[in-house]
Design an enzyme around this catalytic site. Structure first.
Site, PDB file in Angstrom:
ATOM      1  N   TRP A  73      33.831  24.891  53.250  1.00 15.29           N
ATOM      2  CA  TRP A  73      33.287  26.259  53.209  1.00 15.29           C
ATOM      3  C   TRP A  73      32.093  26.170  52.270  1.00 15.29           C
ATOM      4  O   TRP A  73      32.255  25.961  51.055  1.00 15.29           O
ATOM      5  CB  TRP A  73      34.331  27.245  52.679  1.00 15.29           C
ATOM      6  CG  TRP A  73      33.885  28.667  52.751  1.00 15.29           C
ATOM      7  CD1 TRP A  73      34.035  29.512  53.810  1.00 15.29           C
ATOM      8  CD2 TRP A  73      33.216  29.427  51.726  1.00 15.29           C
ATOM      9  NE1 TRP A  73      33.499  30.743  53.507  1.00 15.29           N
ATOM     10  CE2 TRP A  73      32.989  30.715  52.239  1.00 15.29           C
ATOM     11  CE3 TRP A  73      32.788  29.137  50.439  1.00 15.29           C
ATOM     12  CZ2 TRP A  73      32.360  31.721  51.509  1.00 15.29           C
ATOM     13  CZ3 TRP A  73      32.152  30.131  49.710  1.00 15.29           C
ATOM     14  CH2 TRP A  73      31.953  31.413  50.245  1.00 15.29           C
ATOM     15  N   GLU A 126      43.228  49.250  53.410  1.00 16.87           N
ATOM     16  CA  GLU A 126      43.682  47.949  53.922  1.00 16.87           C
ATOM     17  C   GLU A 126      43.442  47.869  55.435  1.00 16.87           C
ATOM     18  O   GLU A 126      43.060  46.813  55.952  1.00 16.87           O
ATOM     19  CB  GLU A 126      45.155  47.740  53.556  1.00 16.87           C
ATOM     20  CG  GLU A 126      45.808  46.483  54.111  1.00 16.87           C
ATOM     21  CD  GLU A 126      45.120  45.171  53.741  1.00 16.87           C
ATOM     22  OE1 GLU A 126      44.249  45.164  52.857  1.00 16.87           O
ATOM     23  OE2 GLU A 126      45.437  44.155  54.379  1.00 16.87           O
ATOM     24  N   LYS A 161      40.256  31.131  53.437  1.00 24.21           N
ATOM     25  CA  LYS A 161      41.508  31.714  52.960  1.00 24.21           C
ATOM     26  C   LYS A 161      41.561  31.866  51.436  1.00 24.21           C
ATOM     27  O   LYS A 161      41.847  32.931  50.929  1.00 24.21           O
ATOM     28  CB  LYS A 161      42.677  30.851  53.445  1.00 24.21           C
ATOM     29  CG  LYS A 161      44.044  31.392  53.096  1.00 24.21           C
ATOM     30  CD  LYS A 161      44.356  32.622  53.891  1.00 24.21           C
ATOM     31  CE  LYS A 161      45.718  33.214  53.580  1.00 24.21           C
ATOM     32  NZ  LYS A 161      45.802  34.591  54.092  1.00 24.21           N
ATOM     33  N   GLU A 207      37.292  42.408  58.857  1.00 25.79           N
ATOM     34  CA  GLU A 207      37.426  40.970  58.657  1.00 25.79           C
ATOM     35  C   GLU A 207      37.512  40.177  59.958  1.00 25.79           C
ATOM     36  O   GLU A 207      36.914  39.121  60.078  1.00 25.79           O
ATOM     37  CB  GLU A 207      38.693  40.772  57.815  1.00 25.79           C
ATOM     38  CG  GLU A 207      38.911  39.407  57.259  1.00 25.79           C
ATOM     39  CD  GLU A 207      40.143  39.369  56.360  1.00 25.79           C
ATOM     40  OE1 GLU A 207      40.955  40.322  56.384  1.00 25.79           O
ATOM     41  OE2 GLU A 207      40.295  38.383  55.633  1.00 25.79           O
ATOM     42  N   ARG A 222      41.141  26.857  55.027  1.00 27.99           N
ATOM     43  CA  ARG A 222      40.472  26.896  53.726  1.00 27.99           C
ATOM     44  C   ARG A 222      38.945  26.855  53.853  1.00 27.99           C
ATOM     45  O   ARG A 222      38.227  27.107  52.890  1.00 27.99           O
ATOM     46  CB  ARG A 222      40.931  25.722  52.858  1.00 27.99           C
ATOM     47  CG  ARG A 222      42.411  25.681  52.618  1.00 27.99           C
ATOM     48  CD  ARG A 222      42.766  24.501  51.760  1.00 27.99           C
ATOM     49  NE  ARG A 222      42.196  24.640  50.446  1.00 27.99           N
ATOM     50  CZ  ARG A 222      42.757  25.288  49.442  1.00 27.99           C
ATOM     51  NH1 ARG A 222      43.933  25.841  49.608  1.00 27.99           N
ATOM     52  NH2 ARG A 222      42.168  25.385  48.281  1.00 27.99           N
ATOM     53  N   ASN A 254      36.426  19.923  46.287  1.00 22.70           N
ATOM     54  CA  ASN A 254      36.648  21.365  46.441  1.00 22.70           C
ATOM     55  C   ASN A 254      36.381  21.996  45.084  1.00 22.70           C
ATOM     56  O   ASN A 254      37.003  21.605  44.092  1.00 22.70           O
ATOM     57  CB  ASN A 254      38.106  21.616  46.877  1.00 22.70           C
ATOM     58  CG  ASN A 254      38.461  23.085  46.884  1.00 22.70           C
ATOM     59  OD1 ASN A 254      37.585  23.944  47.021  1.00 22.70           O
ATOM     60  ND2 ASN A 254      39.737  23.387  46.739  1.00 22.70           N
ATOM     61  N   GLY A 255      35.450  22.952  45.024  1.00 19.47           N
ATOM     62  CA  GLY A 255      35.119  23.591  43.745  1.00 19.47           C
ATOM     63  C   GLY A 255      33.616  23.700  43.606  1.00 19.47           C
ATOM     64  O   GLY A 255      32.877  23.604  44.583  1.00 19.47           O
ATOM     65  N   HIS A 277      33.373  66.114  51.486  1.00 19.91           N
ATOM     66  CA  HIS A 277      32.405  65.917  50.396  1.00 19.91           C
ATOM     67  C   HIS A 277      31.301  64.954  50.807  1.00 19.91           C
ATOM     68  O   HIS A 277      30.583  64.447  49.959  1.00 19.91           O
ATOM     69  CB  HIS A 277      33.135  65.422  49.140  1.00 19.91           C
ATOM     70  CG  HIS A 277      34.112  66.426  48.615  1.00 19.91           C
ATOM     71  ND1 HIS A 277      33.729  67.601  48.029  1.00 19.91           N
ATOM     72  CD2 HIS A 277      35.473  66.457  48.651  1.00 19.91           C
ATOM     73  CE1 HIS A 277      34.797  68.307  47.694  1.00 19.91           C
ATOM     74  NE2 HIS A 277      35.875  67.636  48.073  1.00 19.91           N
ATOM     75  N   CYS A 332      37.552  25.081  50.892  1.00 20.78           N
ATOM     76  CA  CYS A 332      37.474  23.668  51.252  1.00 20.78           C
ATOM     77  C   CYS A 332      38.872  23.057  51.199  1.00 20.78           C
ATOM     78  O   CYS A 332      39.674  23.388  50.344  1.00 20.78           O
ATOM     79  CB  CYS A 332      36.560  22.850  50.351  1.00 20.78           C
ATOM     80  SG  CYS A 332      34.867  23.400  50.366  1.00 20.78           S
ATOM     81  N   LYS A 346      41.202  44.881  57.313  1.00 14.22           N
ATOM     82  CA  LYS A 346      41.683  44.032  58.417  1.00 14.22           C
ATOM     83  C   LYS A 346      40.725  44.103  59.597  1.00 14.22           C
ATOM     84  O   LYS A 346      40.391  43.086  60.183  1.00 14.22           O
ATOM     85  CB  LYS A 346      43.068  44.464  58.895  1.00 14.22           C
ATOM     86  CG  LYS A 346      44.282  44.100  58.090  1.00 14.22           C
ATOM     87  CD  LYS A 346      44.569  42.648  57.890  1.00 14.22           C
ATOM     88  CE  LYS A 346      43.779  42.103  56.729  1.00 14.22           C
ATOM     89  NZ  LYS A 346      44.435  42.059  55.461  1.00 14.22           N
TER      90      LYS A 346
HETATM   91  O1  M6R Z   1      44.940  34.826  47.551  1.00 14.37           O
HETATM   92  P1  M6R Z   1      44.581  36.200  47.088  1.00 14.37           P
HETATM   93  O2  M6R Z   1      45.618  37.205  47.405  1.00 14.37           O
HETATM   94  O3  M6R Z   1      44.216  36.244  45.632  1.00 14.37           O
HETATM   95  O4  M6R Z   1      43.287  36.552  47.893  1.00 14.37           O
HETATM   96  C1  M6R Z   1      42.566  37.717  47.650  1.00 14.37           C
HETATM   97  C2  M6R Z   1      41.630  38.027  48.798  1.00 14.37           C
HETATM   98  O5  M6R Z   1      40.688  37.022  48.944  1.00 14.37           O
HETATM   99  C3  M6R Z   1      42.389  38.181  50.127  1.00 14.37           C
HETATM  100  O6  M6R Z   1      43.401  39.121  50.012  1.00 14.37           O
HETATM  101  C4  M6R Z   1      41.425  38.605  51.241  1.00 14.37           C
HETATM  102  O7  M6R Z   1      40.932  39.876  50.987  1.00 14.37           O
HETATM  103  C5  M6R Z   1      42.161  38.551  52.584  1.00 14.37           C
HETATM  104  N1  M6R Z   1      41.569  37.541  53.410  1.00 14.37           N
HETATM  105  C6  M6R Z   1      42.099  39.825  53.347  1.00 14.37           C
HETATM  106  O8  M6R Z   1      42.823  39.734  54.524  1.00 14.37           O
END
Ligand code: M6R
Length: 610
Positions: free
Chosen positions: A85, A483, A605, A490, A27, A111-112, A506, A2, A487
């Site tokens: 969000w 990773e 984010k 996501e 956010r 926010n929270g 395995h 948010c 990506k």
């Molecule tokens: O702000 P942070 O690095 O603590 O965030 C952790 C994850 O939420 C963040 O890396 C998330 O996995 C990314 N959106 C992936 O691209």
């Protein structure tokens, strides 16, 4: 999660708030709303000529933009806005913020999460309050109304209300009795105050204020106060005012289609920034760790704690610390670590990695570790964020704001700093000079990968119809493969899994057929031959292979269906190059599938809730 924005000053507050919300939309983007005062009038009177107008819309901010297109806010009166969000209640217009009390007199954005909202709501309903939404947030605005009815000043009302709330919050509040003021409070969720010339701002993130505010206050836990066109007040402790040096450039796409692409292309620079002033012919100097250098020298083990992409960086960090510094290192997911019973680990230092510095699970794990007296270090991008403040010492990424939800430049800058830390702690390592020299060459090698952007686009096009992908690698390239899958999942919403190449037979090899392409990270390194064997096993089962390989490797093309070449580097730094290749593939794949890659569905984010 948010985004909150607020403005008081000479300008049209609606325009300013909508601008800030645009920069905060990363956010949360499932609904949005604003509250401003307008001479034209709207829903409720503030007792003068101007009336409060509450506008909300489900979906992205563009929907709200359409709704307020012909409106303007009265100068000098307060405006607040929110981009959401959802945590409690579906993302519809009713659940969007701002929320109002029974008499549309008090408006609030949040926010929270209010953890005790059920009890509070029950009590308030018994006292006659009528709730409209399914949110936890609405409880707070009714609670303010309830306490205010007792004739207290609004400052006291706010204090009294906050005492009854359990949970995390950043609030922006407008009380129609004082239409020139925005009240605010923060605990556990970020909030900053921007100071301009006779104008004041409220925002969840400093990036929203770039080019507008000259000074900034990073509100501390428990601080609250108000802003008005003539000044501000913060209590219970005195705020620290700092200069805000961000320019508007950081919050814009610089002519590129998406923030994600802009941020991928910034990596030669952000890796340089991570190295700047820290690496010289005299070795590695990490100013942020100087205050704890004595404690650090006694550390015998390290544990890295993080979430998501930052966790993947931690997995690579472990390999760097073990190989370069000879320090046993473990890595934990913050969301697991915070609830686990942890055995006592004498002489252990903890590293918390977080781009945002706000991630709720990472912060909770940090708070838990702090109570046990361990050394805590932060690797954080957002200056002044909660994790940066709560850790004893740390290193900033200096990568600049990362707006796209998918983390790209923050990841490679985390890797760069972990490599620097490993070199710094690896006092006995004989290859230090060679490693350090190679690190300085990485930015130019990244440029060579970025030059192949069109090739990645063509590759994404070629594989666009596939719904499943596997990514394999060994050693440093195993977490890099993980990773790569994150990506792709996501931003493309296709299934992808990352496997340590040696684990294929395995179980996971059973998945492979002509419809399940596999990415292999097959650089010319200590496990090159092993990777080639794994590729042969895949090929024998009809699997399609896309390989990331070292420039000049001729052998690989005879096994792989498609090859993308990256420059040669030392094995510990291969993730810095390979991950960028995988970012570009994921980016084009997501775009070609028609997704908004900067704002993937269901995500936000900063994950400031559990
Ligand atoms: O702000 P942070 O690095 O603590 O965030 C952790 C994850 O939420 C963040 O890396 C998330 O996995 C990314 N959106 C992936 O691209």
């Amino acid at each position: 999660m948010c985004g909150i924005a607020g403005y008081v000053g000479k300008k049209d507050g609606l325009v300013v708030v909508m601008n800030c919300l645009k920069r905060l939309e990363y956010r949360g983007y499932d609904s949005a709303g604003v509250l401003f005062f307008s001479a034209k009038g709207g829903s409720a009177s503030n007792g003068q000529n101007d009336q409060a107008e509450l506008k909300k819309s489900p979906g992205k901010l563009t929907n709200l933009e359409k709704k307020v297109k012909n409106s303007c806010a009265t100068p000098l009166l307060a405006s607040i806005g929110h981009t959401r969000w959802a945590t409690h209640g579906t993302p519809n217009e009713t659940n969007a913020h701002p929320h109002a009390d029974c008499h549309q007199k008090i408006f609030l954005v949040h926010n929270g999460i209010i953890e005790n909202y059920r009890e509070l709501k029950e009590q308030l309903e018994k006292r006659g309050h009528k709730f409209k939404s399914q949110t936890d947030t609405e409880t707070v605005v009714h609670l303010l109304e309830d306490n205010y009815d007792k004739g207290a000043t609004f400052e006291k009302t706010l204090d009294l209300t906050l005492k009854k709330i359990v949970g995390a919050y950043a609030f922006g509040i407008i009380n129609q009795d004082e239409p020139q003021k925005i009240y605010f409070a923060r605990l556990g969720s970020p909030l900053v105050l921007g100071i301009g010339t006779k104008e004041y701002f409220l925002a969840s993130d400093q990036a929203a204020l770039a080019g507008m505010a000259k000074k900034i206050i990073y509100l501390k836990e428990g601080q609250r106060g108000w802003i008005s066109p003539t000044g501000f007040k913060v209590w219970p402790n005195k705020p620290i005012i700092e200069r805000l040096d961000l320019n508007t450039e950081v919050a814009q796409k610089s002519g590129l289609e998406h923030f994600m692409l802009k941020e991928i292309f910034e990596q030669p620079e952000t890796i340089k920034n991570a190295l700047r002033g820290r690496l010289s012919t005299n070795g590695v100097k990490l100013g942020g760790l100087e205050s704890v250098s004595k404690k650090l020298s006694k550390i015998k083990n390290l544990e890295i704690i993080a979430c998501g992409t930052s966790y993947n960086a931690g997995l690579i960090g472990k390999l760097l610390f073990e190989e370069i510094s000879d320090i046993p290192t473990s890595v934990s997911l913050a969301s697991e670590h915070r609830y686990q019973q942890i055995a006592h680990r004498p002489d252990t230092g903890y590293i918390f990695i977080s781009q945002s510095g706000e991630t709720a699970d990472t912060l909770a794990a940090l708070k838990k570790i702090k109570t046990q007296g361990y050394l805590t270090l932060g690797l954080v991008n957002v200056v002044g964020s909660a994790i940066a403040r709560e850790t004893q010492a740390g290193i900033y990424n200096h990568a600049g704001p990362e707006i796209s939800v998918a983390s790209t430049k923050a990841f490679t800058s985390q890797l760069t700093i972990l490599a620097l830390m490993a070199l710094c702690l690896g006092t006995k390592n004989k290859n230090k000079k060679e490693l350090a020299r190679e690190l300085t060459l990485i930015p130019n090698k990244v440029k060579l990968i970025l030059k192949q952007n069109d090739q990645f686009k063509a590759l994404a096009k070629k594989y666009l119809q596939f719904q499943n992908f596997m990514f394999i690698g060994r050693k440093y390239n195993y977490p890099t493969a993980l990773e790569g899958t994150l990506k792709l999942k996501e931003i493309s919403y296709v299934h992808a899994e990352g496997i340590a190449a040696g684990e294929l037979k395995h179980g996971s090899l059973a998945l492979i057929d002509p419809h399940f392409p596999i990415f292999t990270l097959t650089n010319k390194n200590s496990v090159y031959e092993k990777m080639l064997s794994n590729m042969e096993e895949v090929k024998a089962r009809g699997g399609k292979i896309i390989s990331i390989a070292t420039a000049g490797d001729r052998k690989i093309a005879s096994v792989a269906n498609d090859v993308i070449y990256v420059p040669k580097t030392l094995e510990p730094f291969e993730p810095l190059l390979n991950s960028i290749a995988l970012q570009l593939f994921a980016y084009h794949f997501g775009v070609l599938r028609g997704h908004d890659v900067d704002k993937p569905r269901n995500l936000a984010k900063s994950v400031t809730v559990e």
